[in-house]
Design a protein around this motif. Structure first.
Motif, PDB file in Angstrom:
ATOM      1  N   ALA A 211      20.621  10.039  -2.406  1.00  0.00           N
ATOM      2  CA  ALA A 211      19.777   8.938  -2.437  1.00  0.00           C
ATOM      3  C   ALA A 211      19.093   8.587  -1.237  1.00  0.00           C
ATOM      4  CB  ALA A 211      20.532   7.626  -2.823  1.00  0.00           C
ATOM      5  N   THR A 212      17.763   8.238  -1.504  1.00  0.00           N
ATOM      6  CA  THR A 212      16.692   7.974  -0.247  1.00  0.00           C
ATOM      7  C   THR A 212      16.151   6.594  -0.638  1.00  0.00           C
ATOM      8  OG1 THR A 212      14.963   8.985  -1.177  1.00  0.00           O
ATOM      9  CG2 THR A 212      16.260  10.358   0.073  1.00  0.00           C
ATOM     10  N   VAL A 213      15.766   6.061   0.431  1.00  0.00           N
ATOM     11  CA  VAL A 213      14.775   4.702   0.372  1.00  0.00           C
ATOM     12  C   VAL A 213      13.469   4.967   1.117  1.00  0.00           C
ATOM     13  CG1 VAL A 213      15.967   3.478   1.985  1.00  0.00           C
ATOM     14  CG2 VAL A 213      14.872   2.271   0.169  1.00  0.00           C
ATOM     15  N   SER A 214      12.308   4.272   0.436  1.00  0.00           N
ATOM     16  CA  SER A 214      11.046   4.285   1.369  1.00  0.00           C
ATOM     17  C   SER A 214      10.424   2.871   1.188  1.00  0.00           C
ATOM     18  CB  SER A 214      10.031   5.415   0.439  1.00  0.00           C
ATOM     19  OG  SER A 214      10.508   6.592   0.636  1.00  0.00           O
ATOM     20  N   HIS A 215       9.800   2.432   2.263  1.00  0.00           N
ATOM     21  CA  HIS A 215       9.377   1.131   2.259  1.00  0.00           C
ATOM     22  C   HIS A 215       7.744   1.457   1.577  1.00  0.00           C
ATOM     23  CE1 HIS A 215       6.610  -1.860   3.917  1.00  0.00           C
ATOM     24  NE2 HIS A 215       7.783  -2.696   3.684  1.00  0.00           N
ATOM     25  N   TRP A 216       7.380   0.548   0.803  1.00  0.00           N
ATOM     26  CA  TRP A 216       6.065   0.725   0.274  1.00  0.00           C
ATOM     27  C   TRP A 216       5.182  -0.840   0.503  1.00  0.00           C
ATOM     28  CZ3 TRP A 216       4.488  -3.119  -3.473  1.00  0.00           C
ATOM     29  CH2 TRP A 216       5.728  -3.744  -3.984  1.00  0.00           C
ATOM     30  N   GLU A 217       3.996  -0.778   0.534  1.00  0.00           N
ATOM     31  CA  GLU A 217       3.350  -2.025   0.614  1.00  0.00           C
ATOM     32  C   GLU A 217       1.846  -1.774   0.152  1.00  0.00           C
ATOM     33  OE1 GLU A 217       1.846  -4.604   4.396  1.00  0.00           O
ATOM     34  OE2 GLU A 217       3.380  -3.459   4.803  1.00  0.00           O
ATOM     35  N   ASN A 218       1.327  -2.902  -0.517  1.00  0.00           N
ATOM     36  CA  ASN A 218       0.094  -2.797  -1.242  1.00  0.00           C
ATOM     37  C   ASN A 218      -0.518  -4.245  -1.318  1.00  0.00           C
ATOM     38  OD1 ASN A 218       1.089  -4.052  -3.453  1.00  0.00           O
ATOM     39  ND2 ASN A 218       1.291  -2.089  -4.396  1.00  0.00           N
ATOM     40  N   ASP A 219      -1.527  -4.562  -1.875  1.00  0.00           N
ATOM     41  CA  ASP A 219      -2.110  -6.026  -1.790  1.00  0.00           C
ATOM     42  C   ASP A 219      -1.194  -6.968  -2.730  1.00  0.00           C
ATOM     43  OD1 ASP A 219      -4.456  -4.872  -0.522  1.00  0.00           O
ATOM     44  OD2 ASP A 219      -5.728  -4.359  -2.185  1.00  0.00           O
ATOM     45  N   ASN A 220      -0.503  -6.292  -3.546  1.00  0.00           N
ATOM     46  CA  ASN A 220       0.434  -7.370  -4.398  1.00  0.00           C
ATOM     47  C   ASN A 220       1.711  -7.484  -3.665  1.00  0.00           C
ATOM     48  OD1 ASN A 220      -1.510  -7.290  -6.236  1.00  0.00           O
ATOM     49  ND2 ASN A 220      -0.918  -5.288  -7.090  1.00  0.00           N
ATOM     50  N   GLY A 221       2.189  -6.994  -2.389  1.00  0.00           N
ATOM     51  CA  GLY A 221       3.244  -7.084  -1.731  1.00  0.00           C
ATOM     52  C   GLY A 221       3.864  -5.885  -1.251  1.00  0.00           C
ATOM     53  N   SER A 222       5.128  -6.006  -0.919  1.00  0.00           N
ATOM     54  CA  SER A 222       5.878  -4.800  -0.264  1.00  0.00           C
ATOM     55  C   SER A 222       7.346  -4.740  -0.731  1.00  0.00           C
ATOM     56  CB  SER A 222       5.853  -4.949   1.137  1.00  0.00           C
ATOM     57  OG  SER A 222       6.644  -6.062   1.544  1.00  0.00           O
ATOM     58  N   GLY A 223       7.969  -3.779  -0.771  1.00  0.00           N
ATOM     59  CA  GLY A 223       9.262  -3.609  -1.106  1.00  0.00           C
ATOM     60  C   GLY A 223      10.002  -2.400  -0.628  1.00  0.00           C
ATOM     61  N   LEU A 224      11.138  -1.851  -1.344  1.00  0.00           N
ATOM     62  CA  LEU A 224      11.781  -0.830  -1.049  1.00  0.00           C
ATOM     63  C   LEU A 224      11.654   0.121  -2.526  1.00  0.00           C
ATOM     64  CD1 LEU A 224      14.858  -1.808   0.938  1.00  0.00           C
ATOM     65  CD2 LEU A 224      12.807  -0.891   1.865  1.00  0.00           C
ATOM     66  N   ALA A 225      11.421   1.369  -2.406  1.00  0.00           N
ATOM     67  CA  ALA A 225      11.598   2.097  -3.383  1.00  0.00           C
ATOM     68  C   ALA A 225      12.718   3.124  -3.393  1.00  0.00           C
ATOM     69  CB  ALA A 225      10.225   3.081  -3.760  1.00  0.00           C
ATOM     70  N   PHE A 226      13.637   3.159  -4.265  1.00  0.00           N
ATOM     71  CA  PHE A 226      14.769   4.054  -4.388  1.00  0.00           C
ATOM     72  C   PHE A 226      14.546   5.075  -5.259  1.00  0.00           C
ATOM     73  CE2 PHE A 226      16.487  -0.207  -3.276  1.00  0.00           C
ATOM     74  CZ  PHE A 226      17.710   0.098  -2.422  1.00  0.00           C
ATOM     75  N   LYS A 227      15.065   6.375  -4.560  1.00  0.00           N
ATOM     76  CA  LYS A 227      14.808   7.630  -5.362  1.00  0.00           C
ATOM     77  C   LYS A 227      16.153   8.436  -5.353  1.00  0.00           C
ATOM     78  CE  LYS A 227      11.304  11.011  -5.887  1.00  0.00           C
ATOM     79  NZ  LYS A 227       9.965  11.378  -5.023  1.00  0.00           N
TER      80      LYS A 227
END
Length: 119
Positions: free
Chosen positions: A88-104
């Motif tokens: 498992a890995t996690v990445s931070h994401w961010e765009n005009d609609n917000g931000s969060g964590l993406a799990f893979k």
């Protein structure tokens, strides 16, 4: 931006809330399948994650997470099944609609199965 940070989910119980299915997205009003850079179909599974506790500890609330899987996890992963994530890995994401964590993860295994160490 930090991406694909290894994450240890062994301290959590993970229960499937939505069975794995092919990952899709909407593009120009049309649903399309999501593939990685090599053209391999991606899958997605929804899991309820709740911290494992020791006797006398308070568990707190759990949270539903969506996890992108890099391959078809195969049969036997229906709603209500407890699982572990493989690599498992996690990445931070961010765009005009917000931000969060993406799990893979590279896959799923039943919660009681042994996961070999990553090479």
């Amino acid at each position: 931006m930090l991406r694909n940070i290894p994450v240890n989910m062994q301290g959590y119980k993970l229960m499937i809330t939505e069975a794995p299915q092919e990952k899709t997205r909407e593009k120009d009003g049309v649903q399309e399948f999501v593939k990685d850079r090599e053209g391999v179909q991606q899958f997605v599974v929804s899991l309820f994650a709740k911290r494992r506790v020791q006797p006398g500890e308070f568990a707190g609330k759990g949270e539903e997470i969506k996890v992108t899987l890099t391959a078809d996890p195969g049969e036997g992963f229906e709603e209500g099944v407890y699982v572990q994530l493989i690599d498992a890995t996690v990445s931070h994401w961010e765009n005009d609609n917000g931000s969060g964590l993406a799990f893979k993860a590279n896959g799923l295994t039943p919660a009681n199965a042994h996961i070999p160490a990553a090479a």
